[in-house]
Design an enzyme around this catalytic site. Structure first.
Site, mmCIF file in Angstrom:
data_model
loop_
_atom_site.group_PDB
_atom_site.id
_atom_site.type_symbol
_atom_site.label_atom_id
_atom_site.label_comp_id
_atom_site.label_asym_id
_atom_site.label_seq_id
_atom_site.Cartn_x
_atom_site.Cartn_y
_atom_site.Cartn_z
ATOM 1 N N SER A 64 0.873 -1.233 0.082
ATOM 2 C CA SER A 64 0.052 -0.123 -0.097
ATOM 3 C C SER A 64 0.807 1.172 -0.027
ATOM 4 C CB SER A 64 -0.925 -0.079 1.176
ATOM 5 O OG SER A 64 -0.304 -0.319 2.325
ATOM 6 N N HIS A 108 -5.488 -3.216 -2.900
ATOM 7 C CA HIS A 108 -5.269 -2.450 -3.822
ATOM 8 C C HIS A 108 -5.334 -3.040 -5.228
ATOM 9 C CE1 HIS A 108 -4.062 0.894 -1.089
ATOM 10 N NE2 HIS A 108 -3.777 0.133 -0.502
ATOM 11 N N LYS A 116 -11.931 0.873 -1.860
ATOM 12 C CA LYS A 116 -10.744 1.603 -2.491
ATOM 13 C C LYS A 116 -11.428 1.753 -4.014
ATOM 14 C CE LYS A 116 -7.485 0.827 0.989
ATOM 15 N NZ LYS A 116 -6.799 -0.154 1.687
#
Ligand SMILES: *Cc1c(COP(=O)(O)O)cnc(C)c1O
Length: 394
Positions: free
Chosen positions: A179, A207, A238
């Site tokens: 990250s 991610h 996200k």
């Protein structure tokens, strides 16, 4: 018992070390252009990679979801908080990641605690990449298992650790995309090591989901079977522009979690309306692959330009494009100078990253225009030039 003076001293030290954190206050919805403390700025620090966090279709899904299902789930899943949208979402997430089943959580932090603590405890061992997300590291410590950390992506060192004979279960844990660095774990190598040394493998694809892989299924989803990666976690706040998280795996594994994961059982289910938002986001993901193409176009353009200009970019092919500035002062100075020009980029400092590796964490979104990226590049080049001319950082 800590005294108030102790607390104050610790806070003072934080300030002195340039480690003080202050949340920027947004006066607008999330997006590429945001309103911040009375100023309009271009946002280069959110994880809203596909530009979905304020998409009108997702907003409508929230409104309609609230009308149909209410605003609160009212209970934990196992009591009476599990509603049809939760159920449907779990099925869709399993499909997206090529797994038999999935289980939703109200945050990625909780999902990671559950994925670790449900399966290992005292007498077991957890092997972690040093740069794993804090939630994974915390999960390992809280589980009571012995924590073994290896240098970032140093799979030779990992193998050395795995060779030591141990009793109990062994869980190998890694971020898929890291990250704060944006680089990726070598999943194939981790799979091979886990098989060879009888360890279970947990990959956190926070991610990767929505961005990487065929159809946005992530770094692991369609590429690795549940036999290879038995535990897969992902977050919905996200790229998917929603909130919450999930664990995906074989039916048996998910059934076990449903029975034993305290982070699932003893917490209120997220509002069903939020699940409606995620379901809508999954449809957008499927129907608009151009969003994923656009984010990669933006990454390629930014990297080409930044590297040609000699900016200290880290090695990353994902939307996370950190610029390594090393000292806290320098990272803060660059971040503040950018902000003064209407560009929001966060300085990331220890303990989030190792000492001496403070950085600007630039994130790119499908929503950024070429012109906005150029504006950032120009400002970064000017900062670099002013440093090399020895202009004081004043
Ligand atoms: C953001 C993040 C999490 C936490 O997810 P939340 O839903 O924000 O709690 C977990 N793992 C990684 C790698 C992350 O980047």
């Amino acid at each position: 018992m800590p005294s108030l003076a102790d607390l104050k001293q610790a806070l003072d030290l934080r300030r002195e070390e340039q480690l003080w954190r202050k949340a920027p206050l947004l006066e607008s919805a999330q997006g590429v252009l945001i309103q911040l403390e009375g100023q309009e700025v271009i946002n280069f620090c959110s994880n809203d990679y596909l530009g979905l966090a304020a998409d009108p279709r997702l907003e409508e899904a929230l409104i309609q979801g609230a009308r149909r299902w209410g605003t609160g789930s009212g209970a934990s899943h196992q009591v009476c908080g599990h509603q049809s949208p939760h159920q449907q979402l779990e099925e869709e997430l399993a499909k997206l990641t090529g797994r038999q089943a999935a289980l939703t959580f109200s945050s990625g932090y909780l999902a990671n605690l559950a994925a670790v603590q449900t399966f290992v405890g005292r007498g077991d061992q957890v092997f972690q990449d040093r740069l794993n997300h804090a939630s994974l590291l915390d999960a390992g410590l809280a589980s009571g298992a012995a924590s073994r950390r290896f240098q970032h992506r140093d799979y030779q060192q990992l193998e050395g650790l795995l060779k030591a004979p141990t009793k109990g279960r062994r869980l190998l844990v890694s971020d898929g995309v890291f990250s704060m660095d944006g680089d990726q774990a070598d999943i194939q190598q981790l799979v091979t090591l886990a098989e060879k040394h009888q360890a279970w493998l947990l990959i956190d694809d926070a991610h990767g989901l929505g961005v990487l892989g065929e159809a946005g299924g992530g770094l692991v989803g369609q590429q690795f079977s549940s036999e290879q990666v038995p535990l897969l976690t992902g977050t919905l706040g996200k790229a998917l522009g929603s909130a919450g998280a999930f664990i995906a795996g074989d039916q048996l594994v998910i059934d076990y979690l449903r029975q034993f994961a305290r982070q699932y059982i003893y917490t209120t289910a997220q509002p069903a309306a939020q699940a409606c938002v995620t379901l809508r986001a999954l449809r957008v993901l499927q129907e608009e692959p151009e969003r994923r193409r656009q984010v990669f176009n933006n990454i390629a353009y930014f990297r080409d330009q930044a590297l040609a200009a000699g900016l200290p970019l880290m090695a990353s092919t994902t939307p996370i494009q950190p610029l390594l500035l090393e000292t806290n002062e320098r990272a803060l100075h660059w971040s503040q100078a950018l902000k003064a020009q209407g560009l929001l980029v966060m300085a990331i400092r220890p303990p989030t990253v190792p000492k001496g590796s403070a950085r600007l964490r630039i994130t790119l979104s499908a929503g950024h225009s070429r012109q906005q990226i150029d504006q950032l590049l120009e400002a970064l080049l000017a900062l670099q030039a002013s440093e090399s001319q020895g202009v004081s950082l004043g």
